[in-house]
Scaffold this active site. Structure first.
Site, short mmCIF file in Angstrom:
data_model
loop_
_atom_site.label_atom_id
_atom_site.label_comp_id
_atom_site.label_asym_id
_atom_site.label_seq_id
_atom_site.Cartn_x
_atom_site.Cartn_y
_atom_site.Cartn_z
CD1 TRP A 1 -7.25 5.77 -8.50
CD2 TRP A 1 -6.77 4.99 -10.53
NE1 TRP A 1 -7.34 6.82 -9.37
CE2 TRP A 1 -7.04 6.37 -10.64
CE3 TRP A 1 -6.45 4.29 -11.69
CZ2 TRP A 1 -7.03 7.05 -11.86
CZ3 TRP A 1 -6.44 4.98 -12.89
CH2 TRP A 1 -6.72 6.34 -12.97
CG ASP A 2 -6.50 5.50 -1.72
OD1 ASP A 2 -7.67 5.89 -1.67
OD2 ASP A 2 -5.84 5.20 -0.70
CG MET A 3 -9.52 10.30 -5.90
SD MET A 3 -10.43 11.48 -4.92
CE MET A 3 -10.71 12.74 -6.11
CB CYS B 1 -9.30 2.63 -2.82
SG CYS B 1 -9.09 3.10 -1.09
CG ASP C 1 -2.28 0.66 0.97
OD1 ASP C 1 -2.30 1.88 1.12
OD2 ASP C 1 -3.28 -0.01 0.63
CG ASP C 2 0.23 6.05 0.98
OD1 ASP C 2 1.23 6.36 0.31
OD2 ASP C 2 -0.56 6.87 1.47
CG ASP D 1 -10.10 3.86 4.90
OD1 ASP D 1 -9.69 2.95 4.14
OD2 ASP D 1 -9.72 5.04 4.80
NE ARG E 1 -4.13 10.35 4.11
CZ ARG E 1 -3.70 9.23 3.57
NH1 ARG E 1 -3.65 9.09 2.27
NH2 ARG E 1 -3.33 8.23 4.32
C1 DGJ Z 1 -7.03 5.32 2.16
C2 DGJ Z 1 -7.39 3.90 1.88
O1 DGJ Z 1 -8.76 3.69 2.07
C3 DGJ Z 1 -6.56 2.98 2.76
O2 DGJ Z 1 -6.93 1.65 2.54
C4 DGJ Z 1 -5.10 3.20 2.45
O3 DGJ Z 1 -4.83 2.79 1.15
C5 DGJ Z 1 -4.75 4.65 2.65
N1 DGJ Z 1 -5.64 5.53 1.93
C6 DGJ Z 1 -3.33 4.92 2.20
O4 DGJ Z 1 -3.01 6.24 2.24
#
Ligand code: DGJ
Length: 739
Positions: A478-480, A527, A367-368, A549, A444
């Site tokens: 792919w997050d946002m 995501c 992940d991140d 989350d 953030r």
């Molecule tokens: C938000 C996502 O919902 C989490 O699962 C994780 O990927 C974090 N971002 C990472 O910054």
């Protein structure tokens, strides 16, 4: 299935075995809606359903003695500014300031199949026999503008897909200020309305409310579909429940701002609308320009909310999701986010990965925190180059080591964002979507890249695709992680700023399209701070979405139950995480965490090295069990049995399409003293078949015919729940047909 035109009556009848929609060309050339609902026989004319009445305070839309007034007529795509005083489906402002348009029927065409809506995501068919489509062309002679109303009726589902196209052929530059994807006028208001509301970590809770005269709406003006509301709205008859009664539901295949509203007139007629939110939307219709609304799909069910959900699930699984993972069981993954957050070394990751492989999982997701100067959320976004301090062998080296352990490797990205502390920002500060004369509000500590500009998408595409090409990557998350604010594009003319929000979403779709085309074998999971952009638009590219989350099992019951109203289990990313839970501090049994997450795209989100030996052994068993049952869990017909909203219990069952196997989850929130007896009534089984019903916790087995199981029910073993710890205890029952 068919689409029939009756030339004498000037009526269209769109129907399949389950649903009918009857449209008419009205006397003024506009399109009227005579019927929408359960399949009815085709007759030469439905004109008796056109109800003209001369009524007080009504303006008449034709010379006397006509009684033709749009105010009381059910229309398919109502105009603004003439005799209809309800909310219109569209609004166009002319150069002279007038907002009055008059689109009249010109022609129509009926074809087999369904035309593509690229570059917008939309439902599709692989064979022409799966759907028929109708395009009705209208023309406004004063401005020389064309309006095309598109409809597709699917053959095997009670689904009508809709979208609208505006094409300016005249010399005038028009401004399209509103263009809904769907308008449905209904002759009464005897409905309740249903929608999914929420917030971060409590997405998609179900709300059912009575309809009142006037307007009721849900919407997003956050630039994404949002955690607050989902682009879904349904009308249900008050008596309709999970299995019976009429439900009419609409969903928008779109990931940006939307408005869903229901208007009830004082005469108690209902107008349902769904489309892009008109706030901050203005599209330039200069000569040669056009605009296509996103697709809205309309689902009809006479089998209650359950029937509605089945139609949505089948629609998304069969006619929206694409690629290798369409109707294919999803890999069991472990994601390191809640295990390490951004604080890790390659050795940490390999240690977690190795334990994950030992447990039998199939995919390890990093992940991140792997790129740029990403040690916290103040830096790094925008710089998609591996952080060699953390990962000296790069993503390539790490992915190869993970593959050598017998698992696939997956990677997190957040391509739409940038931190001020990044090389990308230092080089291209104008790439940020903001008004340079105003304060740019961080969220953030990050800003939004202006994906309405092609050069910005090109830059991110080049960076991200280079990382993917270089390594062995089988999955991308792919997050946002923020909503849009100060939406102003420095690469766009003043007159086109009203297009930026929509063009931003088109930019997101463009990058998804490029990556999914270039890397067709990769499974994408969308995501957005959990489930803040869980919508059909993204399912077109990413077959699954991180649901929330909030990984607490008790919270997840409600979140997943609500999500299932519209979305299939195969699309619902659901993980077992550590306790006490990071979001709510609650401790729930490991088995219950799995029993909830099983009904989704299943995985883990913790460091398995931290589990005591007995729990690690249990995880191994869960993975073995899930491999055997995941196809039923993810792609079975899903029935909600006991509603957790407001109650202490929840139950659901997923039944294999061939009805030979099924899996039921029962969950108790709190253990109660001296609890009353409770039976659960499974649904969806074959009535005559005999099933072996196995209680996975106790090993107890029953052999019963489907009809007995469904109608006499299965008593819930309250003593067993007590033995399992009472609070947050759960049971899994599996059903296997025996000869
Ligand atoms: C938000 C996502 O919902 C989490 O699962 C994780 O990927 C974090 N971002 C990472 O910054």
């Amino acid at each position: 299935m068919s689409i029939v035109f009756h030339p004498e009556a000037q009526e269209f009848h769109l129907f399949n075995d389950q649903v009918s929609c009857v449209l008419e060309v009205m006397a003024n050339g506009h399109i009227g809606n005579l019927y929408y609902g359960k399949r009815i026989a085709d007759v030469p004319s439905f004109a008796y359903l056109h109800e003209d009445r001369d009524r007080p305070l009504t303006a008449i839309n034709a010379p006397w003695p006509s009684a033709f007034s749009l105010n009381y007529l059910r229309q398919d795509y109502p105009a603004f500014g003439t005799t209809d005083y309800r909310y219109p489906a569209y609004k166009i402002r002319r150069e002279n300031g007038s907002e009055i348009m008059d689109f009249k029927y010109v022609s129509h065409s009926i074809s087999a199949g369904k035309p593509s809506m690229a570059p917008l995501p939309a439902t599709y068919v692989e064979h022409d026999s799966a759907a028929d489509s109708l395009a009705i062309e209208l023309f406004d002679a004063v401005t020389a503008t064309r309006l095309i109303l598109h409809y597709t009726m699917f053959a095997d589902l009670p689904v009508l897909a809709r979208h609208t196209e505006f094409i300016q052929e005249g010399e005038e530059s028009l401004c399209l200020e509103q263009a809904m994807s769907l308008n449905l006028d209904l002759p009464d208001a005897d409905y309740e309305w249903v929608h999914l509301y929420g917030a971060w970590a409590r997405e998609r809770h179900i709300r059912v409310s009575p309809l009142a005269e006037g307007l009721q709406s849900i919407y997003s003006m956050r630039g994404t579909s949002s955690a607050e509301h989902n682009p879904f709205i349904a009308l249900k008859r008050p008596a309709a429940d999970e299995t019976s009664g009429e439900v009419i539901a609409a969903s928008l295949v779109y990931s940006g701002n939307f408005l869903g509203q229901v208007e009830v007139s004082t005469d108690r007629e209902t107008r349902l609308q769904l489309g892009i939110h008109p706030n901050n939307f203005r599209w330039n219709l200069a000569k040669g320009n056009s605009f296509v609304t996103p697709e809205a799909v309309l689902v009809y069910s006479d089998q209650g909310l359950g029937g509605m959900s089945h139609a949505f699930h089948d629609l998304w699984n069969n006619y929206l999701v694409r690629g290798e993972y369409k109707n294919t069981p999803r890999p069991i993954l472990l994601n390191n986010w809640e295990a390490t957050f951004m604080n890790f070394t390659e050795a940490d990751i390999l240690r977690i990965a190795s334990k994950t492989a030992e447990a039998g999982a199939e995919l390890f997701v990093l992940d991140d925190g792997w790129f740029g100067k990403r040690d916290d959320d103040f830096a790094g976004l925008g710089d998609w180059k591996v952080n060699l301090k953390k990962l000296p062998n790069g993503i390539k080296g790490l992915s190869e080591k993970v593959e050598a352990m017998g698992m696939k490797f997956g990677l997190w990205i957040e391509p739409e964002m940038v931190n001020e502390d990044s090389d990308l920002f230092r080089e291209h500060p104008d790439y940020v979507l903001t008004d340079p004369e105003r304060f740019a509000s961080p969220s953030r500590h990050q800003y939004i890249l202006d994906f309405s500009r092609k050069e910005v998408v090109d830059n991110i595409h080049a960076q991200v695709s280079a990382v993917i090409r270089d390594a062995k990557i089988s999955y991308i998350k792919w997050d946002m992680n923020r909503y849009l604010s100060e939406v102003y594009s420095r690469g766009t003319d003043a007159g086109q700023q009203g297009e930026v929000l929509h063009r931003y979403i088109l930019g997101v779709y463009d990058l998804y399209d490029r990556l999914t085309t270039e890397f067709p074998d990769i499974l994408f999971e969308s995501c957005s701070s959990g489930g803040a952009r869980f919508d059909p638009g993204l399912l077109y590219y990413a077959p699954q979405a991180w649901c929330s989350d909030d990984t607490d099992a008790a919270e997840r019951m409600r979140i997943q139950y609500g999500t299932s109203l519209v979305y299939p289990n195969s699309s619902i990313g659901a993980h077992v995480s550590a306790v006490p839970n990071d979001q709510v501090g609650r401790t729930t049994p490991l088995q219950t965490r799995a029993n909830v997450a099983f009904f989704g795209a299943f995985g883990y989100e913790l460091d398995l090295n931290h589990l005591p030996a007995d729990e690690f052994a249990a995880v191994k068993e869960q993975i073995v069990f899930y491999k055997e049952w995941r196809e039923v869990c993810q792609f079975g017909t899903f029935h909600r049995l006991i509603n957790p909203f407001g109650g202490n219990d929840m139950a659901w069952i997923s039944v294999a399409k061939d009805q030979k196997r099924a899996i039921l989850g029962y969950y108790q929130i709190l253990g109660l003293p001296n609890p009353r007896l409770l039976r659960v009534y499974p649904r969806g089984l074959c009535q005559d078949a005999v099933y072996e019903v196995r209680n996975q916790a106790s090993g107890a087995v029953l052999r019963l015919p489907g009809s007995v199981i469904e109608h006499a029910g299965l008593p819930i073993d309250r003593d067993l729940l007590r033995e399992l710890g009472g609070d947050f205890a759960s049971l899994l029952l599996t059903f296997t047909e025996v000869d």
